[in-house]
Design a protein around this motif. Structure first.
Motif, PDB file in Angstrom:
ATOM      1  N   ARG A  59      14.856  16.401  40.719  1.00 38.67           N
ATOM      2  CA  ARG A  59      13.657  17.110  40.252  1.00 38.67           C
ATOM      3  C   ARG A  59      13.518  17.032  38.731  1.00 38.67           C
ATOM      4  NH1 ARG A  59      12.038  22.166  44.166  1.00 38.67           N
ATOM      5  NH2 ARG A  59      12.469  21.081  46.132  1.00 38.67           N
ATOM      6  N   THR A  60      13.625  15.807  38.232  1.00 39.82           N
ATOM      7  CA  THR A  60      13.441  15.559  36.805  1.00 39.82           C
ATOM      8  C   THR A  60      12.510  14.369  36.597  1.00 39.82           C
ATOM      9  OG1 THR A  60      15.380  14.122  36.700  1.00 39.82           O
ATOM     10  CG2 THR A  60      15.712  16.463  36.176  1.00 39.82           C
ATOM     11  N   ILE A  61      11.916  14.314  35.401  1.00 37.69           N
ATOM     12  CA  ILE A  61      11.111  13.161  35.006  1.00 37.69           C
ATOM     13  C   ILE A  61      11.541  12.746  33.602  1.00 37.69           C
ATOM     14  CG2 ILE A  61       9.120  13.789  36.427  1.00 37.69           C
ATOM     15  CD1 ILE A  61       7.777  14.866  33.897  1.00 37.69           C
ATOM     16  N   GLY A  62      11.239  11.499  33.237  1.00 38.14           N
ATOM     17  CA  GLY A  62      11.555  11.001  31.909  1.00 38.14           C
ATOM     18  C   GLY A  62      10.306  10.554  31.193  1.00 38.14           C
ATOM     19  N   LEU A  63      10.138  11.010  29.952  1.00 35.11           N
ATOM     20  CA  LEU A  63       9.010  10.611  29.107  1.00 35.11           C
ATOM     21  C   LEU A  63       9.510   9.672  28.016  1.00 35.11           C
ATOM     22  CD1 LEU A  63       7.338  14.109  28.677  1.00 35.11           C
ATOM     23  CD2 LEU A  63       6.414  12.200  29.999  1.00 35.11           C
ATOM     24  N   ASP A  64       8.802   8.566  27.850  1.00 34.59           N
ATOM     25  CA  ASP A  64       9.173   7.579  26.839  1.00 34.59           C
ATOM     26  C   ASP A  64       9.018   8.165  25.429  1.00 34.59           C
ATOM     27  OD1 ASP A  64      10.018   5.187  25.868  1.00 34.59           O
ATOM     28  OD2 ASP A  64       8.191   4.071  26.334  1.00 34.59           O
ATOM     29  N   GLU A  65       9.587   7.459  24.442  1.00 34.97           N
ATOM     30  CA  GLU A  65       9.447   7.895  23.054  1.00 34.97           C
ATOM     31  C   GLU A  65       7.974   8.084  22.711  1.00 34.97           C
ATOM     32  OE1 GLU A  65      12.409   6.248  20.020  1.00 34.97           O
ATOM     33  OE2 GLU A  65      12.199   4.614  21.454  1.00 34.97           O
ATOM     34  N   MET A  66       7.695   9.131  21.945  1.00 39.22           N
ATOM     35  CA  MET A  66       6.310   9.464  21.641  1.00 39.22           C
ATOM     36  C   MET A  66       5.791   8.707  20.428  1.00 39.22           C
ATOM     37  SD  MET A  66       5.580  13.406  22.503  1.00 39.22           S
ATOM     38  CE  MET A  66       7.030  14.088  21.748  1.00 39.22           C
ATOM     39  N   ILE A  67       4.505   8.450  20.452  1.00 39.54           N
ATOM     40  CA  ILE A  67       3.799   7.821  19.332  1.00 39.54           C
ATOM     41  C   ILE A  67       2.736   8.813  18.866  1.00 39.54           C
ATOM     42  CG2 ILE A  67       2.446   5.835  18.602  1.00 39.54           C
ATOM     43  CD1 ILE A  67       3.483   4.397  21.140  1.00 39.54           C
ATOM     44  N   PRO A  68       2.771   9.296  17.596  1.00 40.99           N
ATOM     45  CA  PRO A  68       3.776   9.045  16.566  1.00 40.99           C
ATOM     46  C   PRO A  68       5.119   9.697  16.909  1.00 40.99           C
ATOM     47  CG  PRO A  68       1.736   9.945  15.615  1.00 40.99           C
ATOM     48  CD  PRO A  68       1.656  10.115  17.085  1.00 40.99           C
ATOM     49  N   ARG A  69       6.157   9.211  16.251  1.00 41.62           N
ATOM     50  CA  ARG A  69       7.523   9.620  16.572  1.00 41.62           C
ATOM     51  C   ARG A  69       7.809  11.089  16.229  1.00 41.62           C
ATOM     52  NH1 ARG A  69      12.354   6.595  16.638  1.00 41.62           N
ATOM     53  NH2 ARG A  69      14.064   7.963  17.244  1.00 41.62           N
ATOM     54  N   ASP A  70       7.051  11.678  15.270  1.00 40.12           N
ATOM     55  CA  ASP A  70       7.376  13.047  14.864  1.00 40.12           C
ATOM     56  C   ASP A  70       7.134  14.071  15.972  1.00 40.12           C
ATOM     57  OD1 ASP A  70       4.687  12.601  14.643  1.00 40.12           O
ATOM     58  OD2 ASP A  70       4.401  13.690  12.789  1.00 40.12           O
ATOM     59  N   GLY A  71       6.501  13.655  17.077  1.00 35.25           N
ATOM     60  CA  GLY A  71       6.355  14.555  18.221  1.00 35.25           C
ATOM     61  C   GLY A  71       7.692  14.916  18.854  1.00 35.25           C
ATOM     62  N   GLU A  72       8.692  14.068  18.623  1.00 37.29           N
ATOM     63  CA  GLU A  72      10.021  14.330  19.191  1.00 37.29           C
ATOM     64  C   GLU A  72      10.578  15.661  18.696  1.00 37.29           C
ATOM     65  OE1 GLU A  72      14.259  12.376  18.306  1.00 37.29           O
ATOM     66  OE2 GLU A  72      12.953  11.064  19.503  1.00 37.29           O
ATOM     67  N   ARG A  73      10.298  15.990  17.441  1.00 41.62           N
ATOM     68  CA  ARG A  73      10.823  17.234  16.871  1.00 41.62           C
ATOM     69  C   ARG A  73      10.291  18.446  17.625  1.00 41.62           C
ATOM     70  NH1 ARG A  73       8.790  16.582  12.419  1.00 41.62           N
ATOM     71  NH2 ARG A  73       7.291  18.261  12.116  1.00 41.62           N
ATOM     72  N   PHE A  74       8.996  18.444  17.948  1.00 42.92           N
ATOM     73  CA  PHE A  74       8.408  19.571  18.676  1.00 42.92           C
ATOM     74  C   PHE A  74       8.988  19.655  20.088  1.00 42.92           C
ATOM     75  CE2 PHE A  74       4.552  18.047  16.095  1.00 42.92           C
ATOM     76  CZ  PHE A  74       5.008  18.704  14.959  1.00 42.92           C
ATOM     77  N   LEU A  75       9.191  18.487  20.702  1.00 40.74           N
ATOM     78  CA  LEU A  75       9.692  18.445  22.074  1.00 40.74           C
ATOM     79  C   LEU A  75      11.112  18.984  22.154  1.00 40.74           C
ATOM     80  CD1 LEU A  75       8.455  17.328  24.756  1.00 40.74           C
ATOM     81  CD2 LEU A  75       9.843  15.305  24.409  1.00 40.74           C
ATOM     82  N   THR A  76      11.969  18.506  21.270  1.00 39.77           N
ATOM     83  CA  THR A  76      13.372  18.927  21.319  1.00 39.77           C
ATOM     84  C   THR A  76      13.566  20.351  20.788  1.00 39.77           C
ATOM     85  OG1 THR A  76      13.737  17.803  19.189  1.00 39.77           O
ATOM     86  CG2 THR A  76      14.295  16.595  21.194  1.00 39.77           C
TER      87      THR A  76
END
Length: 248
Positions: A59-76
């Motif tokens: 029951r998991t999904i994987g999302l690819d790296e975000m464009i722009p990359r700074d979205g990773e900070r909000f996600l994590t």
């Protein structure tokens, strides 16, 4: 015209809430390499990603790296977010409030989140609608006797019967639903197309300071219809090519 309108009529949205239904529809987005738009609550910026993993057993999904990359900070950081994708004219959307786990291996880097509890499935029209990548949006212009000056925006997706557009700022007071605008110009890769369009949808999204519009082609000539079909086919071919590239 009435028959065409019936074929193109929006359908009411459905809420999918079983893991089987949800996983199978998310797998469609993944296998078709359909781009996803990710937005975070209380943030105006939009990010693009793709589904790279759908696992019903865990029951998991994987999302690819975000464009722009700074979205990773909000996600994590654990910020809640909304995901929206389109597959063959169907809007598939969900929200996530659970923290994402960053998976970083020599082979891949992506974000793993729980399978959503609910997914909105909205068959908006029967005509196939091809989405454009955020990095390759087409410039458009709408003009005519009903506008004091032309409106300039971007083409988000397109089908044989109409398209979705994006404009910076609030233009909702300059356009009217049901109005036909004689001059819609889209700068397609192989040349500009011009056709009248009817405004069918208009919404100003205050968080993004962006207006979204849906238009239907009106009395399109045979030449323009062939241009549209060629462009939709080209987008379909590109999507299939991305699928093949993912196999290696």
């Amino acid at each position: 015209m009435n028959g065409l309108a019936a074929d193109d009529a929006p359908q009411p949205p459905k809420v999918l809430n079983t893991p089987l239904e949800i996983a199978s529809n998310l797998r469609l987005l993944m296998e078709s390499h359909d781009p996803l738009i990710i937005t975070f609550h209380d943030r105006a910026q939009r990010f693009q990603s793709y589904l790279v993993e759908v696992d019903r057993d865990t029951r998991t999904i994987g999302l690819d790296e975000m464009i722009p990359r700074d979205g990773e900070r909000f996600l994590t950081n654990g910020e809640s977010f909304r995901v929206e994708g389109f597959h063959d004219g169907v809007r598939i959307a969900w929200e996530s409030t659970a923290p994402a786990t960053l998976i970083d291996t020599p082979e891949a880097r992506f974000y793993r989140t729980p399978l959503p509890d609910e997914v909105v499935y909205h068959q908006r029209r029967n005509a196939f609608r091809a989405a454009l990548k955020l990095s390759h949006l087409v410039d458009i212009e709408i003009g005519g006797d009903k506008l004091k000056s032309p409106l300039v925006g971007k083409l988000l997706d397109i089908s044989a019967t109409g398209c979705k557009l994006r404009f910076e700022g609030d233009i909702s007071d300059r356009m009217q639903l049901g109005q036909v605008y004689e001059r819609f110009i889209a700068k397609l890769p192989f040349g500009a197309m011009t056709a009248p369009v009817e405004l069918r949808y208009l919404h100003f999204e205050e968080r993004f300071h962006t207006t979204f519009a849906g238009v239907r082609f009106h009395n399109m000539s045979g030449l323009v219809q062939r241009q549209v079909e060629r462009f939709v086919y080209q987008l379909q071919r590109e999507a299939r090519r991305f699928d093949k590239d993912d196999d290696f």
